[in-house]
Write a protein that holds these residues in place. Structure first.
Motif, PDB file in Angstrom:
ATOM      1  N   GLY A  63       0.881  -1.229   0.151  1.00  0.00           N
ATOM      2  CA  GLY A  63      -0.054   0.071   0.009  1.00  0.00           C
ATOM      3  C   GLY A  63       0.893   1.084   0.110  1.00  0.00           C
ATOM      4  N   PRO A  64       0.238   2.207  -0.412  1.00  0.00           N
ATOM      5  CA  PRO A  64       0.918   3.743  -0.428  1.00  0.00           C
ATOM      6  C   PRO A  64       1.760   3.877   0.732  1.00  0.00           C
ATOM      7  CG  PRO A  64      -1.248   3.892  -1.180  1.00  0.00           C
ATOM      8  CD  PRO A  64      -1.120   2.520  -0.528  1.00  0.00           C
ATOM      9  N   ASP A  65       1.162   3.463   1.840  1.00  0.00           N
ATOM     10  CA  ASP A  65       1.851   3.634   3.226  1.00  0.00           C
ATOM     11  C   ASP A  65       3.220   3.226   3.359  1.00  0.00           C
ATOM     12  OD1 ASP A  65      -0.504   4.760   4.112  1.00  0.00           O
ATOM     13  OD2 ASP A  65      -1.074   3.236   5.520  1.00  0.00           O
ATOM     14  N   TYR A  66       3.645   2.517   2.406  1.00  0.00           N
ATOM     15  CA  TYR A  66       4.972   1.724   2.498  1.00  0.00           C
ATOM     16  C   TYR A  66       6.027   2.352   1.807  1.00  0.00           C
ATOM     17  CZ  TYR A  66       2.397  -1.430   5.451  1.00  0.00           C
ATOM     18  OH  TYR A  66       1.418  -2.181   6.113  1.00  0.00           O
ATOM     19  N   GLY A 113      -1.495  -4.878   1.998  1.00  0.00           N
ATOM     20  CA  GLY A 113      -0.838  -3.750   2.804  1.00  0.00           C
ATOM     21  C   GLY A 113      -1.470  -2.296   3.135  1.00  0.00           C
ATOM     22  N   ASP A 114      -2.722  -2.358   2.009  1.00  0.00           N
ATOM     23  CA  ASP A 114      -3.331  -1.022   2.036  1.00  0.00           C
ATOM     24  C   ASP A 114      -4.702  -1.067   2.621  1.00  0.00           C
ATOM     25  OD1 ASP A 114      -3.505   1.659   1.693  1.00  0.00           O
ATOM     26  OD2 ASP A 114      -4.132   1.458  -0.448  1.00  0.00           O
TER      27      ASP A 114
END
Lengths: 335, 300
Positions: free
Chosen positions: A328-331, B229-230
């Motif tokens: 995800g874009p958090d990473y 992950g999101d």
């Protein structure tokens, strides 16, 4: 009309085309017309090809190494260029084996910041990442010739190794092909006169701004015009006009460089820019490069992506391939 | 001449649109008596991925919508559901195991009414979440200390296999009330109320992507949501006890919030606040009171 400096060893029919305004017009209007239905359906068919697993990972790495990481905003600060440079050098710090991008692309007055952050391109101890600068009154190109050439010189003096120029669409659409041709030739001369730190010639990208050309026929003519005048790259768009890069237009331009190679033996490059945001899109372009131009063009020297947000998605998809689950874009870093 | 029924093509609901499954798969849905009812789309890993992208895209807009606005939208869902009460009653009745007779109809009616009432209940909650779950904290210093609840983010949820409508609404409503967005896998055996609810959501001013409904196998889709992950949180309401450990383990890889209520909840009972609280993050902010003085005298 002036003659092109790189016209060494051009075959007769091409050398003849550069002889004057009317010869140029005859040549460009003599190019075969484009079949839009066929072009779009071929582009759509190739876009359905499925690239998976190891091939996908290889394609992602190749696409990352082809990115011209771009920031072309009025609000660009030295800090923004520095962070862009850091991302260009090491796109994904968690996976240091991620390849660096091909170049960063900035406005002429930000070139010095990029040089400071990356080191002079191509020099041992410096960066291997190219420093591209838009020039010639980007994006509209509506300025006097002298102003445009001064713009190019200022970018080169600051240390740019690649110049992205815009063609004069107004002159092109009015049918003044000679004007457009001369302007590209003049810019080419300025580039050739400049010296880069590693001694390699400055590479010139000619932006056709296909969103303003109107027809596929015009895109084909503009492509050949730019190639005749000595552009190293033909580039679709500035990114400021919609539509920007599309698959069919890129197909057409790849056909032009392939035909150019067959006619002259010189391999020129293509750069789609604007609107390519996802890995899926990027891989479709790579398929097009392979099928239309040929596998030799699958090289950052011959094909680039002009993009800013694409790199983030490429990194995310690379992680997905390596980690086995969606990321995800958090990473990843947000630019 | 007798008229042919117009059979409906049931599809997924992702990002405010109704796409077919990317995989092209469908599966047969039977009614409570085992007769063929419809073909429903069977969502795949990639549909789940697309739904998460849609939910992530919708999140900033939905979280920053005013509580008043979110309340209005959820109330609007209740209104639209009320307008299609008979259709939902019929769908719920047909899906239940004892589906004939006055009693079955009355039971289905009660379930639909309860779902509508629950939406009205949560519509009232939107502007009370901050007041009830947040507050001003007493601290030993010249500071204000505030705690405010914020939405967790994208929530992956499995709706209960029974209670096709009320259970589904019980899962969705508290998630979106506090500003989260949701990817929900509907009941596998009874997906028709869910797909029809999607039509209600699509016409209720709910921004596209805030709720995404997938039909198909939760066992197939949930592991991908759990490892994604999101996705910020998981709601395991519809997952059987023995499959939960695996999902929780996958969720731990990206430190997700996991809400796993007891498997035998009665959705017609008082909803309580556990579901609302499950998808809130408490943010605490310290701020000088202004009573601080260099002279120590509190002169300003």
């Amino acid at each position: 009309m002036t003659s092109a400096p790189v016209s060494q060893a051009l075959p007769a029919q091409l050398a003849e085309a550069t002889a004057g305004e009317s010869a140029l017009r005859r040549f460009l209007h003599g190019l075969p017309g484009v079949d839009p239905v066929g072009l779009e359906s071929r582009a759509a068919t190739l876009a359905t090809r499925s690239i998976k697993k190891a091939s996908k990972l290889a394609a992602i790495d190749l696409a990352i190494s082809m990115v011209d990481l771009t920031t072309l905003e009025g609000a660009d600060t030295p800090g923004k260029v520095r962070s862009l440079a850091a991302k260009a050098r090491r796109p994904d710090p968690d996976y240091p084996d991620t390849p660096p991008v091909a170049a960063v692309c900035v406005y002429p007055d930000r070139v010095a910041d990029a040089v400071a952050a990356l080191g002079p391109a191509g020099v041992p101890g410096g960066g291997s990442i190219g420093i591209a600068s838009v020039a010639t009154a980007f994006p509209s190109g509506r300025a006097a010739r002298a102003v445009k050439l001064a713009d190019v010189r200022s970018a080169l003096d600051a240390g740019a190794t690649e110049i992205d120029m815009v063609i004069d669409r107004g002159a092109f659409l009015a049918g003044h092909y000679g004007t457009v041709f001369d302007e590209i030739v003049d810019v080419r001369r300025v580039c050739d006169a400049a010296s880069t730190p590693d001694g390699n010639p400055v590479r010139l990208k000619v932006i056709l701004e296909i969103g303003e050309l109107g027809t596929y026929d015009n895109v084909r003519r503009a492509s050949f015009l730019a190639l005749l005048a000595g552009g190293d790259f033909i580039k679709t768009s500035t990114g400021k006009v919609s539509p920007a890069a599309t698959l069919p237009v890129t197909h057409l331009m790849l056909q032009a460089v392939r035909d150019w190679y067959q006619l002259t033996g010189q391999r020129r490059a293509v750069k789609p820019a604007g609107g390519i945001r996802t890995t899926k899109d990027a891989i479709r372009y790579l398929v097009a490069v392979h099928e239309v131009a040929g596998p030799e063009w699958l090289d950052p020297y011959y094909f680039r992506f002009g993009a800013s947000s694409l790199l983030g998605d490429l990194i995310l998809q690379r992680r997905t391939q390596l980690e086995g689950h969606y990321s995800g874009p958090d990473y990843v870093t947000v630019d | 001449m007798s008229r042919l029924d117009v059979a409906k093509t049931y599809k997924l609901y992702i990002g405010g649109k109704f796409p077919r499954s990317e995989s092209g798969r469908t599966y047969q849905v039977t009614d409570g008596a085992g007769r063929f009812a419809a073909n429903a789309a069977q969502a795949s890993r990639k549909d789940a991925r697309d739904a998460v992208v849609a939910a992530r895209k919708a999140f900033p807009g939905w979280r920053s919508a005013t509580a008043y606005n979110r309340g209005q939208v959820i109330y609007r869902i209740a209104e639209m559901l009320e307008g299609r009460r008979d259709q939902f009653t019929e769908l719920v009745r047909a899906g239940n195991t004892s589906s004939t007779g006055q009693r079955a109809v009355a039971k289905a009616h009660r379930e639909v009414d309860a779902a509508i009432d629950l939406l009205v209940h949560y519509a009232g909650w939107t502007d009370k979440v901050a007041a009830v779950f947040g507050g001003a904290n007493p601290v030993a210093g010249p500071y204000f200390s505030f705690t405010t609840p914020e939405p967790t983010g994208v929530v992956g949820a499995a709706a209960p296999q029974q209670d096709a409508l009320l259970g589904l609404v019980s899962v969705i409503a508290p998630i979106i009330t506090s500003g989260n967005t949701a990817v929900v896998v509907a009941s596998q055996d009874r997906p028709l109320p869910a797909v029809t609810l999607a039509e209600v959501l699509a016409t209720s001013d709910l921004p596209g992507g805030v709720v995404n409904l997938l039909t198909g196998s939760a066992a197939e889709v949930m592991p991908h949501l759990a490892a994604h992950g999101d996705v910020n949180a998981l709601d395991l309401t519809g997952v059987a006890g023995d499959q939960r450990a695996e999902l929780e383990r996958a969720a731990a890889g990206t430190v997700k919030r996991v809400f796993a209520p007891p498997p035998d909840v009665t959705f017609s009972a008082d909803p309580g606040t556990a579901r609302l609280r499950a998808f809130l993050e408490q943010k605490t902010v310290w701020h000088p009171t202004g009573a601080l003085s260099l002279a120590g005298g509190g002169s300003y």
